[in-house]
Design a protein around this motif. Structure first.
Motif, short mmCIF file in Angstrom:
data_model
loop_
_atom_site.label_atom_id
_atom_site.label_comp_id
_atom_site.label_asym_id
_atom_site.label_seq_id
_atom_site.Cartn_x
_atom_site.Cartn_y
_atom_site.Cartn_z
N LEU B 67 -34.79 -31.40 84.90
CA LEU B 67 -36.13 -31.53 85.49
C LEU B 67 -36.33 -30.49 86.58
O LEU B 67 -35.42 -30.15 87.33
CB LEU B 67 -36.31 -32.94 86.06
N ILE B 68 -37.54 -29.98 86.65
CA ILE B 68 -37.91 -28.93 87.60
C ILE B 68 -38.97 -29.48 88.54
O ILE B 68 -40.05 -29.87 88.10
CB ILE B 68 -38.46 -27.70 86.84
N ASP B 69 -38.64 -29.52 89.83
CA ASP B 69 -39.63 -29.95 90.82
C ASP B 69 -40.28 -28.67 91.37
O ASP B 69 -39.70 -27.98 92.21
CB ASP B 69 -38.95 -30.75 91.92
N CYS B 70 -41.48 -28.37 90.88
CA CYS B 70 -42.09 -27.06 91.13
C CYS B 70 -42.99 -27.02 92.37
O CYS B 70 -43.74 -26.05 92.54
CB CYS B 70 -42.82 -26.56 89.89
N LEU B 130 -29.89 -34.59 92.52
CA LEU B 130 -29.05 -34.39 91.32
C LEU B 130 -29.00 -35.67 90.49
O LEU B 130 -29.02 -35.62 89.26
CB LEU B 130 -27.63 -33.99 91.72
N CYS B 131 -28.92 -36.83 91.16
CA CYS B 131 -28.80 -38.07 90.39
C CYS B 131 -30.15 -38.48 89.81
O CYS B 131 -30.25 -39.46 89.08
CB CYS B 131 -28.16 -39.18 91.21
N LEU B 132 -31.19 -37.73 90.12
CA LEU B 132 -32.50 -37.91 89.47
C LEU B 132 -32.69 -36.89 88.34
O LEU B 132 -33.76 -36.84 87.73
CB LEU B 132 -33.63 -37.78 90.49
N GLY B 133 -31.70 -36.06 88.11
CA GLY B 133 -31.80 -35.09 87.02
C GLY B 133 -32.57 -33.83 87.37
O GLY B 133 -33.02 -33.10 86.48
N PHE B 372 -29.52 -29.42 81.46
CA PHE B 372 -30.04 -30.60 80.76
C PHE B 372 -29.56 -31.89 81.42
O PHE B 372 -28.68 -31.89 82.27
CB PHE B 372 -29.70 -30.57 79.27
N VAL B 373 -30.21 -32.97 80.99
CA VAL B 373 -29.97 -34.28 81.57
C VAL B 373 -29.77 -35.27 80.43
O VAL B 373 -30.52 -35.24 79.45
CB VAL B 373 -31.19 -34.71 82.42
#
Lengths: 412, 412
Positions: B67-70, B130-133, B372-373
């Motif tokens: 996941l990308i938090d943009c 990290l633990c949220l992917g 990937f997650v």
């Protein structure tokens, strides 16, 4: 008799007092003996008698009463994830129901599931709820809708209650909807409830409360009166699903019937608010359900301002609220209903206990059960402001630690 | 060259295609070599060349791109939990600001914090993400608002980028608000940005993008044009905070300036939607901020229907979005903005990468990075329907497992 010290903030959440009165103590200590709280107060005031007892440090964290989820439909068959996408794409609920979806599909799947299967799934949910700090869960039947399958759901709850560690409170919701096989003779189904199911369930001690869904698509206020009056003669307390989609005066009906709670109340009238305030009926807000349904939430501020105690619960069920995340529900009570973090917390502790008339849980005071949660935050405002997963460090029920984060999981 | 098999559902999330096109493969396998994806497809089609490679099982779980938090404001001093309660109780923002709160208090706390302090806090946030992917995070400056403190924030981001494991993309947001010391001479502050900060930051390679907050209380469209045109001459791409409270034509401005993204857009006009669709500008939706602010969210459906790619991010900051929970933001994109789970996922993968012009991340296709997650769910709909914490089982960045749940944490 352990002593927990170095608590930055402890919220006692007394049963009395207003919605926002959560009895905050800074630099607190908590003493318990066996299953019960023995003493709570400022760390500097720990009585001599406890001074020599073994001490544990809360390491500057926050302690709250164990969270109480006072409205769930915990045991059910199947899921309805496909419907979730359909609804987002704009398919009307009636069209989904026509395709065999909606609550009928959950009734079908629940009837098809064995007691062992239902138990296994519900067991998994409860286990995951421990890491959210949930120590007591109210569980409704209502997906069986016949003698055999309503008893099956309630026996799952009895087994879960016996197993622990969570406390489980069972509610009979045979009057959830009218099952399709009775759609042409609803009176016959209501007679089944009043003449057979309620006596059987009360006789077996399988529930303390009887709940009725009052709504145009479910039961009328008069039908609810009939059912709940019979339930009362068998010793079952009253609860109502009320004023969710339509204002049918459900809040006032709950007050009239001396119900412990009226739940949902998204469309409640001023008259019903006044009646509930006078009767002391708890209003149970279910903000996850309203968000999933795309609906405006219960007007919690109006109820609080009128003096109605507002509890907050998840409504966990596979249709309108497929989440048992009570932390998330409390955060939504703040962000969507303008409840303060203190008010939301009281709604999932002292007032949640009041929603099923328990006076031994929900608060951290002497002789109450030693059910509590250690939170990785310095205060209650910060906990619901900086929303993040994994804030629960330790969950204690009846003085026993039933869940704890491993040190490596803790943030710095 | 590891091979991951027994993937119930894999979403490749191709950069091309519409919002809901996430390239689902059932019973999939994923092969990577070093940092890059080598092959992805149905498990039965794994090429002979990889057949002898060591295999790992995903145990019937779901795999998505990292996941990308943009859109975040990751490094800041202080918190504003007290304001959260004040706002719920109805205190207007201007009154909070008059008391020294609001963004000015974060600027003050950020200026007062050392680079080491800011780094330590941001490090902790990234670790929890990290633990949220979350495998890539865009980070904005904008709480320094002078040479020294803007550089300090950006150097923290450079250090985080060098440390890993997450990929960090830095954006210069000196034009966040006009700092109070320039309130009587905003032109002088804009000259400081264009003549000193932008050249310095570009020279040191401290940011790839320049962002401007276009709003009545911040910068006008003309000022944004001036700043972003100078930024472009120094090689910095453009981004905009646009149309959040007021429609100033920010979406159209972003299209005109060839910005990579326009973010917020709660009040966007039909003209701006059409301009963005034509230019291919990414719209970044920030549903946590709108919920915290009690505001209606970006009309995501209208943008999607017009062909605008919609990304979803947290806006993590201590004022309007004090949560870095991207999973929660995606759930809100569904429940509040009627995006489907597939559309929301594309918004935090392929389209989020597009919001800062990266074409090597956000999708699981050969030669893209192996970010990937592994999710503990059977499909994407179920993941965002049954919201619960702890769904991420494993997070992989550049082929390396950087976070994994211990087996005891996994649900049955």
């Amino acid at each position: 008799m352990p002593v927990l010290t170095d608590i930055a903030t402890l919220a006692t959440c007394p049963p009395e007092g207003g919605q926002g009165e959560i009895g905050l103590i800074e630099n607190a200590a908590l003493v318990w003996e066996g299953e019960e709280v023995a003493w709570v107060g400022s760390e500097v005031d720990v009585p001599e008698a406890y001074a020599a007892m073994p001490r544990e440090s809360a390491e500057g964290r926050t302690v709250i009463p164990g969270l109480i989820d006072c409205h769930t439909h915990l045991a059910f068959g199947g899921w309805r994830a496909g419907e979730f996408e359909q609804k987002l794409l704009g398919t009307p609920y009636l069209e989904i129901a026509r395709q065999g979806g909606g609550i009928a599909s959950t009734v079908k799947a629940t009837r098809a599931a064995s007691e062992t299967e239902l138990h296994g799934r519900a067991r998994g949910f409860l286990d995951e709820m421990l890491c959210l700090g949930v120590t007591t869960v109210e569980c409704k039947s209502g997906y069986g809708l016949n003698m055999e399958d309503e008893l099956k759901q309630l026996r799952v709850y009895r087994q879960l209650a016996e197993e622990g560690p969570q406390r489980v409170e069972s509610t009979f919701l045979g009057a959830h909807v009218v099952p399709s096989e009775f759609k042409d003779d609803r009176a016959a189904y209501i007679r089944l409830l009043t003449d057979e199911l309620i006596p059987q369930i009360a006789g077996e001690g399988l529930a303390h409360f009887c709940d009725v869904f009052v709504e145009d698509t479910a039961y009328s206020p008069d039908e609810a009166r009939t059912i709940l009056n019979v339930a009362a003669t068998h010793g079952l307390g009253a609860k109502l699903h009320a004023d969710q989609i339509t204002d049918l005066g459900g809040g006032a009906l709950a007050a009239e019937l001396n119900a412990a709670s009226a739940d949902h109340l998204e469309c409640i009238s001023e008259e019903s608010i006044a009646a509930m305030a006078k009767a002391g009926t708890v209003a149970v807000s279910l903000p996850l359900a309203t968000l999933y349904l795309g609906q405006e939430p219960m007007p919690a501020r109006r109820l609080i301002d009128a003096g109605v105690p507002v509890a907050v619960a998840t409504d966990f069920n596979p249709g309108s609220a497929p989440s048992y995340d009570l932390h998330l529900a409390l955060w939504l009570a703040c962000t969507r209903q303008r409840m303060t973090p203190a008010e939301a917390l009281k709604g999932a502790t002292a007032y949640a206990a009041k929603a099923f008339l328990r006076n031994d849980i929900g608060s951290l005071q002497p002789v109450m059960k030693a059910d509590f949660v250690v939170l990785d935050t310095t205060n209650i405002n910060h906990w619901l402001y900086h929303f993040r997963p994994g804030t629960v460090v330790r969950t204690v029920i009846g003085g026993e630690t039933v869940w704890a984060q491993s040190p490596s999981q803790l943030s710095s």
